[in-house]
Design an enzyme around this catalytic site. Structure first.
Site, mmCIF file in Angstrom:
data_model
loop_
_atom_site.group_PDB
_atom_site.id
_atom_site.type_symbol
_atom_site.label_atom_id
_atom_site.label_comp_id
_atom_site.label_asym_id
_atom_site.label_seq_id
_atom_site.Cartn_x
_atom_site.Cartn_y
_atom_site.Cartn_z
ATOM 1 N N LEU A 92 48.704 37.776 -51.032
ATOM 2 C CA LEU A 92 47.867 38.929 -50.695
ATOM 3 C C LEU A 92 48.575 39.630 -49.535
ATOM 4 C CD1 LEU A 92 44.241 37.399 -50.755
ATOM 5 C CD2 LEU A 92 45.309 38.871 -52.483
ATOM 6 N N ASP A 93 48.495 40.950 -49.484
ATOM 7 C CA ASP A 93 49.129 41.678 -48.388
ATOM 8 C C ASP A 93 48.499 41.274 -47.065
ATOM 9 O OD1 ASP A 93 50.545 43.060 -50.300
ATOM 10 O OD2 ASP A 93 49.139 44.753 -50.340
ATOM 11 N N LYS A 94 49.210 41.565 -45.979
ATOM 12 C CA LYS A 94 48.703 41.195 -44.655
ATOM 13 C C LYS A 94 47.315 41.789 -44.403
ATOM 14 C CE LYS A 94 50.153 41.047 -39.847
ATOM 15 N NZ LYS A 94 51.208 41.364 -38.882
ATOM 16 N N LYS A 122 47.147 48.919 -54.603
ATOM 17 C CA LYS A 122 47.415 50.066 -53.731
ATOM 18 C C LYS A 122 48.273 51.105 -54.449
ATOM 19 C CE LYS A 122 47.137 47.364 -49.514
ATOM 20 N NZ LYS A 122 47.927 46.557 -48.576
#
Ligand code: URA
Length: 233
Positions: free
Chosen positions: A102-104, A187
């Site tokens: 998962l992205d930061k 995104k």
């Protein structure tokens, strides 16, 4: 040499506290003799048994985490705070890694395991494991976005995503289901619709549903039923 309670906890089957309780209750034997001292030192080769059953080395461990924003899910970024830093001491040396990224700034469900073959299978592109995200965007989502996601959104680099599902909760909020896991996929999909993501949280990964009782940064061992559901996936 390590403490007996630590040796038990390192299997991932008991917390350090549970291990101490088992030992004090006289249920643990070292070299065939009951041992009630959690601080007793054992080495790798000392046979340890709980209720008469020998414990093997660390077995596979499966944890569900509610990842908070601000920590990275990769394990090798120098200097960065990672999801592994959020785990208890007894889970630090079990070879755990996040099954998927998962992205930061993304929150939500992350599976942590040391079961390489299972993770590999769940993450293989051909497995098409469903991932469900709650998303908020800057812009107003409408039926044209629902249709586009259903048909397969074309990203800026020309890649056409597999068909997914977009369920509108309000103009700015939705649930999106994907069957693949490309880099920054949600995104990039919504950016290509002109509606950039401002908040993203994964709420489901295959059969696993995020336990809403887990606080941000909280984690727990998967239940037996949850573990089995991963193997059926
Ligand atoms: N899609 C994204 O864009 N980011 C994530 O962290 C997960 C899916």
């Amino acid at each position: 040499m390590e403490r007996l309670d630590k040796r038990l906890a390192n299997t991932g089957r008991w917390s350090r506290k549970e291990a101490r309780e088992l030992i004090r209750a006289g249920r643990v034997a070292v070299d065939g003799a009951p041992c009630r001292a959690p601080e007793h030192k054992v080495d790798e080769s000392d046979p340890v048994a709980v209720d008469g059953a020998a414990i093997a080395g660390p077995g596979p461990v499966y944890l569900m985490m509610n990842k908070p924003a601000g920590v990275v899910s990769s394990t090798g970024e120098p200097g960065a705070r990672t999801v592994l830093d959020l785990l208890g001491e007894e889970y630090q040396n079990l070879g755990l890694f996040p099954a998927g990224r998962l992205d930061k700034d993304t929150e939500g469900l992350l599976l942590l395991t040391n079961d390489g073959p299972l993770a590999h299978r769940l993450l293989a592109p051909k497995s098409h494991v469903d991932k469900v995200y709650y998303v908020e965007v800057d812009g107003i989502l409408d039926e044209s976005d629902v249709e586009a996601v259903r048909a397969g959104v074309a990203l800026a680099d020309g890649y056409v995503c597999l068909p997914g599902e977009l369920e509108l909760l309000s103009g700015r909020q939705a649930r999106i289901t994907l069957r693949e896991g490309k880099y920054h996929q949600v995104k990039r999909m919504l950016a290509s619709r002109g509606k950039p993501v401002v908040f993203l949280k994964r709420v489901r990964f295959g059969p696993l549903v995020l336990d809403e009782n887990l606080p941000k940064g909280g984690w727990r061992v998967l239940t037996g039923e949850e573990q089995q559901s991963l193997f059926r996936q």
